[in-house]
Design a protein around this motif. Sequence first.
Motif, PDB file in Angstrom:
ATOM      1  N   ARG A   1      10.254   4.098   1.725  1.00  0.00           N
ATOM      2  CA  ARG A   1       9.171   4.769   1.051  1.00  0.00           C
ATOM      3  C   ARG A   1       8.056   4.961   1.973  1.00  0.00           C
ATOM      4  N   ALA A   2       6.994   5.734   1.696  1.00  0.00           N
ATOM      5  CA  ALA A   2       5.748   5.830   2.406  1.00  0.00           C
ATOM      6  C   ALA A   2       4.924   4.547   1.935  1.00  0.00           C
ATOM      7  N   ALA A   3       5.066   3.500   2.439  1.00  0.00           N
ATOM      8  CA  ALA A   3       4.239   2.354   2.167  1.00  0.00           C
ATOM      9  C   ALA A   3       4.346   1.456   3.061  1.00  0.00           C
ATOM     10  N   THR A   4       3.227   0.276   3.258  1.00  0.00           N
ATOM     11  CA  THR A   4       3.153  -0.620   3.924  1.00  0.00           C
ATOM     12  C   THR A   4       2.936  -1.967   3.187  1.00  0.00           C
ATOM     13  N   CYS A   5       3.199  -3.055   3.733  1.00  0.00           N
ATOM     14  CA  CYS A   5       2.708  -4.206   3.238  1.00  0.00           C
ATOM     15  C   CYS A   5       1.609  -5.047   4.045  1.00  0.00           C
TER      16      CYS A   5
ATOM     17  N   HIS B   1       1.015  -0.889   0.088  1.00  0.00           N
ATOM     18  CA  HIS B   1       0.078  -0.039  -0.078  1.00  0.00           C
ATOM     19  C   HIS B   1       0.922   1.249   0.056  1.00  0.00           C
ATOM     20  N   VAL B   2       1.054   2.021  -1.102  1.00  0.00           N
ATOM     21  CA  VAL B   2       1.773   3.169  -1.301  1.00  0.00           C
ATOM     22  C   VAL B   2       0.974   4.418  -1.199  1.00  0.00           C
ATOM     23  N   TYR B   3       1.548   5.250  -0.132  1.00  0.00           N
ATOM     24  CA  TYR B   3       0.882   6.670   0.208  1.00  0.00           C
ATOM     25  C   TYR B   3       1.673   7.675  -0.630  1.00  0.00           C
ATOM     26  N   SER B   4       1.318   8.316  -1.604  1.00  0.00           N
ATOM     27  CA  SER B   4       1.965   9.460  -2.317  1.00  0.00           C
ATOM     28  C   SER B   4       1.689  10.688  -1.692  1.00  0.00           C
TER      29      SER B   4
END
Length: 89
Positions: free
Chosen positions: A64-68, A34-37
Motif C-alpha cells: 500500500r501507499a503507507a508508512t509506519c 500513515h496512509v496516502y490515498s
Amino acid sequence: MRFSFGLVMIVGAALATVPSHAQTFDPNFPVCMHVYSGANGGGGEWYDCSFASLPQCRATASGRAATCDLNPYYPVNAPPPRLRRGRTG
C-alpha cells in the motif's frame, strides 16, 4: 463605524465556520500507519494508530501507499527523575 462593525461580524462568522481537525494520533497504541490515498483514491491521507509493533504495522502497510511511524503521543515508560537531596551540615 457601522461598516467596520459589520465587517468584524462577517469575518468572525467566517472564521467560526472553518472546520476543526480532530486529534490525529490515538495515544493508546505505540505505532501508527500513515496512509496516502492521493488524488485518485478519493483525496487525503490519514493515520491508523491501532498497531502494537512496527512489524505488525509494516505487514499491514505492505503493498500500500503507507508508512509506519512511532506514535509521538504514546506515553513511554520512562524512569522517574532522581530526587536531589541537599547536603545537611
